[in-house]
Design an enzyme around this catalytic site. Structure first.
Site, PDB file in Angstrom:
ATOM      1  N   CYS A   1       0.806  -1.147  -0.103  1.00  0.00           N
ATOM      2  CA  CYS A   1       0.041   0.010   0.149  1.00  0.00           C
ATOM      3  C   CYS A   1       0.946   1.051   0.103  1.00  0.00           C
ATOM      4  O   CYS A   1       1.917   1.069   0.168  1.00  0.00           O
ATOM      5  CB  CYS A   1      -0.985   0.008   1.353  1.00  0.00           C
ATOM      6  SG  CYS A   1      -1.870  -1.433   1.534  1.00  0.00           S
ATOM      7  N   ARG A   2       0.091   2.396  -0.349  1.00  0.00           N
ATOM      8  CA  ARG A   2       0.746   3.710  -0.080  1.00  0.00           C
ATOM      9  C   ARG A   2      -0.175   4.655   0.568  1.00  0.00           C
ATOM     10  O   ARG A   2      -1.538   4.484   0.540  1.00  0.00           O
ATOM     11  CB  ARG A   2       1.210   4.336  -1.461  1.00  0.00           C
ATOM     12  CG  ARG A   2       2.327   3.628  -2.202  1.00  0.00           C
ATOM     13  CD  ARG A   2       3.609   4.332  -1.355  1.00  0.00           C
ATOM     14  NE  ARG A   2       5.082   3.663  -1.911  1.00  0.00           N
ATOM     15  CZ  ARG A   2       5.554   2.483  -1.396  1.00  0.00           C
ATOM     16  NH1 ARG A   2       5.007   1.845  -0.631  1.00  0.00           N
ATOM     17  NH2 ARG A   2       6.631   2.075  -1.837  1.00  0.00           N
TER      18      ARG A   2
END
Length: 341
Positions: free
Chosen positions: A2-3
């Site tokens: 994820c970011r």
């Protein structure tokens, strides 16, 4: 993996300046992440979420944040683009997801919300299937029922809620949120030790009540590097050239804007500073930024040469950091701190 990105400012920001317009916005990072080399999940296309608080309190609307999530890729969601052009907020959480634990569903999209609180996670809790039942057994009935999805991240949020004196409170002190975060990490580590889990957990957590922000860059290892995390602060954040080229301007000593991100939103790299591994970042309601070591058995003092030699291979293999050998040095602007990875 994820970011995520966090924005807190003294004035509300139009969401498009964080999510869509910058050439390396959180949406562009979903398919063009520069600080990871992940052949298993080369894009963050398994949904997204954005959460924000109202600029002005309205008694009818309440103080809880608003959340918009979708399982479609962030770069292909017309509603997100429309909303980002019309919404302003002084505190924003944005997240793009690549699934590791949990199915592709709205219930598994970050940010997670309970009352005034928002929570996001980038990383993974090692051996989660071995500790999930123990974790759930330690939750109160109210907190247990908060969990709607099947991710390690949402369970970590539930655990954090259980560490608060009153998760339904109308306000929280910065210290209360900070201690709950520390207790959450310590409890997850104790579960892993009891289950004889030796693989490190990557715990880049962040929580806010709309006033304070607590974020961590953490790994349960003395030898490995944590997933990437950066911050930037200044007086204005704006586009200086066509094509989505943004930069943070520091006109004076005031901190009108503070951003925390899995990787910089801009290519003005001297504007961004790397958060140290196994440190907590605290943004107070008065816009003070504090970086505090998380001192436990996995902490290595900056004065110890080992702190400079943490291995990037583990986080890189998880798609959360590029190995040092793959990164070229950056030339900073004059009088600006150098960004090193």
């Amino acid at each position: 993996m994820c970011r995520f990105v966090i924005y807190k400012g003294t004035s509300p920001v139009q969401l498009s300046h964080l999510l869509t317009r910058p050439c390396h916005s959180i949406i562009n990072q979903a398919f063009d992440s520069r600080l990871r080399l992940d052949r298993r999940r080369p894009i963050n296309g398994d949904g997204f979420g954005v959460g924000w608080y109202d600029s002005v309190y309205d008694e009818e609307l309440g103080s809880q944040p608003c959340i918009f999530t979708s399982v479609s890729p962030a770069w292909n969601n017309a509603n997100l683009i429309r909303l980002a052009e019309k919404i302003k907020s002084p505190l924003v959480f944005g997240h793009v997801r690549a699934t590791t634990t949990g199915s592709l569903s709205l219930d598994n999209c970050h940010p997670f919300v309970y009352g005034k609180l928002m929570f996001m996670h980038n990383g993974g809790i090692a051996g989660f299937h071995l500790i999930k039942r123990r974790l759930q057994a330690d939750l109160s009935d109210d907190v247990f029922n908060v969990v709607q999805g099947n991710t390690d991240s949402e369970c970590a949020f539930a655990l954090l809620l259980s560490k608060l004196p009153d998760p339904k409170a109308k306000s929280f002190t910065t210290r209360t949120l900070q201690q709950a975060m520390l207790d959450t990490i310590a409890t997850l580590n104790s579960y892993a030790e009891a289950a004889c889990i030796t693989e490190p957990s990557l715990m880049n957590f962040c929580v806010t009540d709309g006033e304070s922000v607590i974020a961590t860059r953490y790994i349960s290892s003395r030898h490995d590097e944590a997933a990437s995390l950066w911050f930037s602060s200044g007086t204005t954040f704006s586009e200086y050239a066509q094509g989505g080229h943004y930069r943070m301007v520091k006109a004076d000593k005031r901190e009108n804007i503070i951003m925390i991100a899995s990787e910089p939103l801009t290519f003005e790299k001297a504007d961004w500073m790397e958060i140290r591994t196994n440190n907590m970042v605290v943004i107070t309601p008065k816009m003070n930024l504090l970086q505090i070591p998380i001192v436990d058995k996995f902490y290595v003092s900056p004065s110890d040469p080992a702190a400079l030699n943490r291995d990037t291979d583990f986080a890189a293999a998880m798609g959360l950091l590029s190995p040092r050998k793959a990164l070229a040095p950056v030339q900073p602007r004059e009088n600006a701190p150098q960004l090193s990875i």
